[in-house]
Design a protein around this motif. Structure first.
Motif, PDB file in Angstrom:
ATOM      1  N   GLU A 172      10.841  14.441  -2.114  1.00  0.00           N
ATOM      2  CA  GLU A 172       9.531  14.423  -2.051  1.00  0.00           C
ATOM      3  C   GLU A 172       9.032  15.255  -0.543  1.00  0.00           C
ATOM      4  OE1 GLU A 172       8.676  10.357  -1.734  1.00  0.00           O
ATOM      5  OE2 GLU A 172       9.018  10.025  -3.812  1.00  0.00           O
ATOM      6  N   HIS A 173       9.935  16.167  -0.241  1.00  0.00           N
ATOM      7  CA  HIS A 173       9.979  16.802   1.127  1.00  0.00           C
ATOM      8  C   HIS A 173       9.462  16.077   2.248  1.00  0.00           C
ATOM      9  CE1 HIS A 173      10.383  20.144  -1.762  1.00  0.00           C
ATOM     10  NE2 HIS A 173       9.332  19.749  -2.396  1.00  0.00           N
TER      11      HIS A 173
ATOM     12  N   HIS B 111       0.700  -1.149  -0.018  1.00  0.00           N
ATOM     13  CA  HIS B 111      -0.067  -0.046  -0.030  1.00  0.00           C
ATOM     14  C   HIS B 111       0.800   1.342   0.074  1.00  0.00           C
ATOM     15  CE1 HIS B 111      -4.248  -1.624   1.322  1.00  0.00           C
ATOM     16  NE2 HIS B 111      -3.709  -2.145   0.434  1.00  0.00           N
ATOM     17  N   ASP B 112       1.987   1.321   0.637  1.00  0.00           N
ATOM     18  CA  ASP B 112       2.877   2.119   0.756  1.00  0.00           C
ATOM     19  C   ASP B 112       3.469   2.682  -0.502  1.00  0.00           C
ATOM     20  OD1 ASP B 112       4.139   4.470   2.417  1.00  0.00           O
ATOM     21  OD2 ASP B 112       5.989   3.272   2.325  1.00  0.00           O
ATOM     22  N   ASP B 113       3.792   1.847  -1.391  1.00  0.00           N
ATOM     23  CA  ASP B 113       4.018   1.953  -2.879  1.00  0.00           C
ATOM     24  C   ASP B 113       3.166   2.540  -3.856  1.00  0.00           C
ATOM     25  OD1 ASP B 113       6.876   1.023  -1.941  1.00  0.00           O
ATOM     26  OD2 ASP B 113       6.312  -1.051  -2.307  1.00  0.00           O
ATOM     27  N   LEU B 114       1.784   2.289  -3.476  1.00  0.00           N
ATOM     28  CA  LEU B 114       0.767   2.546  -4.704  1.00  0.00           C
ATOM     29  C   LEU B 114       1.022   3.905  -5.238  1.00  0.00           C
ATOM     30  CD1 LEU B 114      -2.261   0.767  -2.921  1.00  0.00           C
ATOM     31  CD2 LEU B 114      -1.274   0.369  -5.004  1.00  0.00           C
ATOM     32  N   PRO B 115       0.402   4.471  -6.377  1.00  0.00           N
ATOM     33  CA  PRO B 115       0.476   5.602  -6.881  1.00  0.00           C
ATOM     34  C   PRO B 115       0.046   6.728  -5.800  1.00  0.00           C
ATOM     35  CG  PRO B 115      -0.275   3.975  -8.342  1.00  0.00           C
ATOM     36  CD  PRO B 115       0.044   3.297  -7.137  1.00  0.00           C
TER      37      PRO B 115
ATOM     38  N   ASP C 156       3.331   6.553  -2.100  1.00  0.00           N
ATOM     39  CA  ASP C 156       4.703   7.018  -2.373  1.00  0.00           C
ATOM     40  C   ASP C 156       5.047   6.789  -3.907  1.00  0.00           C
ATOM     41  OD1 ASP C 156       5.344   7.730  -0.047  1.00  0.00           O
ATOM     42  OD2 ASP C 156       6.416   6.152   0.496  1.00  0.00           O
ATOM     43  N   ASN C 157       3.820   6.029  -4.492  1.00  0.00           N
ATOM     44  CA  ASN C 157       4.117   5.811  -5.958  1.00  0.00           C
ATOM     45  C   ASN C 157       5.662   5.430  -6.350  1.00  0.00           C
ATOM     46  OD1 ASN C 157       3.259   5.721  -8.821  1.00  0.00           O
ATOM     47  ND2 ASN C 157       4.092   7.913  -9.200  1.00  0.00           N
ATOM     48  N   ASP C 158       6.122   4.413  -5.831  1.00  0.00           N
ATOM     49  CA  ASP C 158       7.361   3.615  -6.148  1.00  0.00           C
ATOM     50  C   ASP C 158       7.380   2.436  -6.971  1.00  0.00           C
ATOM     51  OD1 ASP C 158       9.488   4.746  -4.327  1.00  0.00           O
ATOM     52  OD2 ASP C 158       8.530   4.095  -2.634  1.00  0.00           O
TER      53      ASP C 158
END
Length: 291
Positions: free
Chosen positions: A239-240, A81-85, A88-90
């Motif tokens: 990404e600040h 879920h953290d990688d999802l667009p 974090d969109n990784d």
């Protein structure tokens, strides 16, 4: 005898590989869940639980393995879920395309949902005492939920483009990363039915380890390479994101890391003294932090 961290990882990998498909009833969903779960990873969370159980005299039977590895299912859901667009969109995780890059955002979301719920199934579908199952379920739901990891993720999102203080940053990471590592060590005390004072010391060690883990991760985003980390680096500043190097500089972040490790080592000494068991295996976990 307590297994080494490497031996525990081997046992965890084998257990996950043998059991992940047992309770999944849709082919593509199963493939997506297994893809991220078996993509690698250090397995630190279940290894901490198992190391704690063994140190306190417990046996790693099938019921203990099932309950202990549940945290890795939940951890993997959080990574998907953290990688999802929308987050974090990784596009890279553990050196491989992220789940949504391979299966699409919809199926990746469902894979995370499946791993999250399966974690609680594994905590309760075993032959551990009902009181142990209930205590583990409560502890994990608190660690992962809206006062724990999810709250930390929300703080992380809202903190972008804001300048957090050190106390605010520490609180964010205590929830986002530390809560799950704190749970992992505490779970070993719950499974081995330790008194409240021992459980608190175990939880405190897990919290100190969790803070060190996040500081180290922040530092490696600055100092490491994509090959080392298995994911994009040098992205936090762009990404600040609020990070320890961003707030304190590399030297200041390293000082905070050493303070957290020192606190963890003091807790190891206290656990040795107050339980009569040798927690030397915890020092092996602390050796993970190499700069």
């Amino acid at each position: 005898m307590v297994d080494s961290v490497a031996d525990l990882k081997t046992k965890i990998d084998a257990y996950l590989a043998q059991n992940i498909q047992t309770d999944i009833d849709q082919t593509t969903l199963g493939q997506a869940m297994e893809y991220s779960l078996m993509a690698g990873g250090k397995r630190l969370r279940p290894a901490l639980t198992l190391a704690t159980v063994e140190t306190l005299g417990g046996t790693l039977n099938d019921d203990v393995m099932k309950a202990a590895t549940a945290v890795e299912l939940l951890h993997t859901y959080s990574l998907i879920h953290d990688d999802l667009p929308a987050m974090d969109n990784d596009d890279l995780r553990r050196g491989k395309p992220t789940n949504h890059k391979k299966f699409g955002a919809g199926m990746a979301t469902l894979a995370g949902d499946g791993l999250l719920t399966l974690a609680f199934e594994w905590l309760t579908e075993n032959n551990l005492p009902a009181t142990t199952q209930a205590a583990l379920t409560l502890a994990l739901s608190k660690a992962a939920g809206p006062a724990g990891m999810v709250a930390g993720q929300a703080r992380d999102i809202e903190g972008e483009h804001q300048h957090l203080t050190l106390d605010q940053l520490r609180y964010l990471h205590r929830q986002k990363t530390g809560a799950m590592l704190r749970y992992a060590v505490l779970a070993g005390g719950i499974i081995s039915d330790q008194p409240a004072a021992t459980r608190q010391l175990l939880a405190d060690f897990g919290a100190a380890f969790g803070l060190a883990f996040q500081i180290y991760d922040d530092l490696m985003d600055v100092l490491g390479t994509t090959a080392q980390m298995g994911k994009r680096v040098h992205k936090d500043a762009g990404e600040h994101k609020n990070t320890y190097p961003g707030l304190l500089g590399v030297t200041g972040a390293e000082e905070q890391l050493h303070l957290s490790i020192h606190q963890a080592r003091q807790l190891v000494d206290q656990l040795n003294s107050e339980t009569g068991h040798d927690f030397a295996i915890f020092n092996e976990f602390l050796a993970y932090f190499k700069l």
